[in-house]
Motif scaffolding. Structure first.
Motif, mmCIF file in Angstrom:
data_model
loop_
_atom_site.group_PDB
_atom_site.id
_atom_site.type_symbol
_atom_site.label_atom_id
_atom_site.label_comp_id
_atom_site.label_asym_id
_atom_site.label_seq_id
_atom_site.Cartn_x
_atom_site.Cartn_y
_atom_site.Cartn_z
ATOM 1 N N UNK A 1 20.209 48.721 -22.271
ATOM 2 C CA UNK A 1 20.913 47.643 -22.470
ATOM 3 C C UNK A 1 22.468 47.892 -22.158
ATOM 4 N N UNK A 2 23.201 46.658 -21.771
ATOM 5 C CA UNK A 2 24.540 46.949 -21.699
ATOM 6 C C UNK A 2 25.226 46.154 -22.424
ATOM 7 N N UNK A 3 26.781 46.345 -22.609
ATOM 8 C CA UNK A 3 27.651 45.693 -23.575
ATOM 9 C C UNK A 3 27.602 44.125 -23.150
ATOM 10 N N UNK A 4 27.457 43.708 -21.967
ATOM 11 C CA UNK A 4 27.495 42.029 -21.583
ATOM 12 C C UNK A 4 26.180 41.776 -22.245
ATOM 13 N N UNK A 5 25.037 42.467 -22.271
ATOM 14 C CA UNK A 5 23.825 41.792 -23.102
ATOM 15 C C UNK A 5 23.988 41.534 -24.570
ATOM 16 N N UNK A 6 24.892 42.949 -25.098
ATOM 17 C CA UNK A 6 25.118 42.775 -26.307
ATOM 18 C C UNK A 6 25.892 41.361 -26.862
ATOM 19 N N UNK A 7 27.033 41.182 -26.232
ATOM 20 C CA UNK A 7 27.728 40.036 -26.309
ATOM 21 C C UNK A 7 26.944 38.688 -25.915
ATOM 22 N N UNK A 8 25.871 38.581 -25.113
ATOM 23 C CA UNK A 8 25.197 37.289 -24.797
ATOM 24 C C UNK A 8 24.263 37.207 -26.110
ATOM 25 N N UNK A 9 23.630 38.298 -26.650
ATOM 26 C CA UNK A 9 22.766 38.339 -27.583
ATOM 27 C C UNK A 9 23.592 37.714 -29.112
ATOM 28 N N UNK A 10 24.578 38.370 -29.193
ATOM 29 C CA UNK A 10 25.365 38.117 -30.455
ATOM 30 C C UNK A 10 25.913 36.290 -30.203
ATOM 31 N N UNK A 11 26.239 36.088 -29.154
ATOM 32 C CA UNK A 11 26.575 34.566 -29.249
ATOM 33 C C UNK A 11 25.480 33.637 -29.106
ATOM 34 N N UNK A 12 24.236 34.019 -28.350
ATOM 35 C CA UNK A 12 23.172 33.368 -28.658
ATOM 36 C C UNK A 12 22.388 33.214 -29.888
ATOM 37 N N UNK A 13 22.515 34.340 -30.452
ATOM 38 C CA UNK A 13 21.363 34.575 -31.722
ATOM 39 C C UNK A 13 22.550 34.401 -33.189
#
Length: 429
Positions: free
Chosen positions: A211-223
């Motif tokens: 998984x990528x840094x963009x997914x990390x940011x998306x998960x942090x924003x969404x959850x």
């Protein structure tokens, strides 16, 4: 944030001394395994041959195929009565790779998990929901026992039933979750549909797939969480081999328990720090199933020292594989496994194609397989029965849900050279 500050912050000279001591002990332990007695004898290596950590390069590599050839207990270095648990991983054919654990192994493994979780600020005050596969795979029980060792409240929710997972997070005040990053993304979307914000969540631990840094940011924003990367494999205990600290720039590998090399996968020669290659690991604290220079197949690199938490060199995020293994929803699958299953079904031919897609953030595998000409009637009822049979056989072997499409004889591509039977249409999430 230390679980065992003394061992986690050893000075370089002290660490090397401990590693060499444990390496010599491992060399003694592997003498109980016929494979290693023969390997070391053929290589002309005695206990006295290993006088420094660098001398490990004299020892030949151990490959996954070696473990498969030892099925079921050929790599156990202790009597079976001392093996208190067995896990398995995917094999390329019908037989899995078997991994055994003594009581000390389980204690060491759970201790490593406790180190990882404590390193990112998780304490006994947290409520932990473990949303990964329990059973023969190591992802579930590894984190479960580590979290219990810390003293956390543990919810072994396993996989599936996403709406119920979300209800438990809300109802039980869950603060920490563990799952694959793709499932976490799916979880966030279902939570939005249910109009719940999962306010209690603070920390997400994710692994088992790239998984990528963009997914990390998306998960942090969404959850509304802080997301951490985790690495491990069953042959090395399971999850817990390496983990991000709060800096989240590379994963700390526990050097007191693992001797790490990065090699060129084609030549087997070591590469420099900062250069990507295949991760080779010698576990230094395993009793039931010690290994020497195990080729993981995972591509990463060693990063320079300099982390503020003083836990030694880190490895970079895993970026791929040096072999043909697929990781689908956290489960390892080899194309040869699929071929092995299909060849046992007389109604289908020996030509097949595998397509991997990511749909709604979850991995989906579709297998197209030709029908055997001798069984091709064209009757819809016969085709439906055959399709169900193939789906069941694949599920029983892979422990993974697949979509099966039956196609006419001769309709799939033929290859003159090396066949390319897998089309992975996922992007790194």
């Amino acid at each position: 944030m230390f679980w065992d500050k003394k061992i986690e912050t050893l000075k370089p000279d002290e660490l090397r001394e401990l590693q060499l001591k444990r390496l010599k002990k491992t060399l003694h332990q592997v003498q109980h395994v016929a494979f290693y007695r023969n390997l070391l004898s053929e290589a002309g290596i005695k206990k006295s041959s290993i006088k420094s950590l660098e001398d490990i390069r004299k020892i030949p590599f151990t490959k996954k195929q070696d473990l498969r050839n030892g099925y079921p207990f050929g790599f156990f270095a202790v009597p079976l009565k001392q093996v208190v648990r067995i896990h398995t991983t995917s094999g390329t054919t019908g037989k899995p790779t078997v991994v055994g654990y003594t009581r000390n192994d389980l204690d060491t493994w759970s201790d490593l998990i406790a180190r990882n979780m404590t390193m990112v600020g998780i304490t006994q005050d947290d409520v932990f929901q473990n949303m990964v596969n329990y059973g023969m795979f190591t992802g579930g029980l590894g984190f479960h026992y580590g979290a219990e060792k810390i003293g956390m409240t543990v919810i072994p929710s396993a996989t599936g039933n996403t709406k119920r997972q979300i209800e438990m997070i809300d109802d039980f005040g869950v603060t920490t979750i563990h799952c694959t990053p793709s499932y976490a993304m799916h979880l966030s979307e279902v939570a939005e549909e249910m109009k719940t914000s999962l306010d209690s969540l603070k920390t997400g631990l994710f692994g088992a797939e790239a998984w990528s840094e963009s997914t990390r940011k998306a998960l942090e924003n969404r959850l509304g969480i802080t997301a951490y990367d985790s690495y491990g494999m069953s042959e090395l205990f399971g999850p817990g081999v390496a983990f991000e600290c709060q800096e989240r720039d590379g994963l700390h590998i526990w050097h007191d328990c693992y001797l790490v090399e990065i090699i060129d996968p084609k030549t087997g020669e070591p590469v420099s720090d900062g250069e990507r290659g295949e991760l080779v690991v010698t576990p230094l604290a395993k009793e039931a199933m010690p290994l020497l220079r195990y080729r993981t197949g995972d591509v990463t690199m060693l990063m320079e020292d300099g982390c503020l938490c003083r836990r030694g060199k880190k490895i970079a995020r895993i970026t791929g594989r040096s072999d043909d293994m697929l990781v689908i929803r956290g489960i390892n699958v080899f194309p040869s496994q699929i071929e092995h299953v299909l060849l046992k079904i007389p109604e289908v031919g020996n030509q097949f194609m595998v397509y991997i897609d990511r749909i709604n953030h979850l991995d989906e595998m579709t297998v197209e397989v030709e029908i055997n000409r001798d069984y091709f009637s064209g009757e819809l009822a016969d085709l439906a029965r055959l399709q169900k049979k193939v789906v069941k056989e694949l599920r029983d072997s892979l422990e993974l849900r697949t979509t099966v499409k039956l196609v006419e004889p001769g309709s799939l591509p033929r290859f003159e050279g090396k066949s390319k039977r897998v089309i992975d249409r996922r992007e790194v999430i």
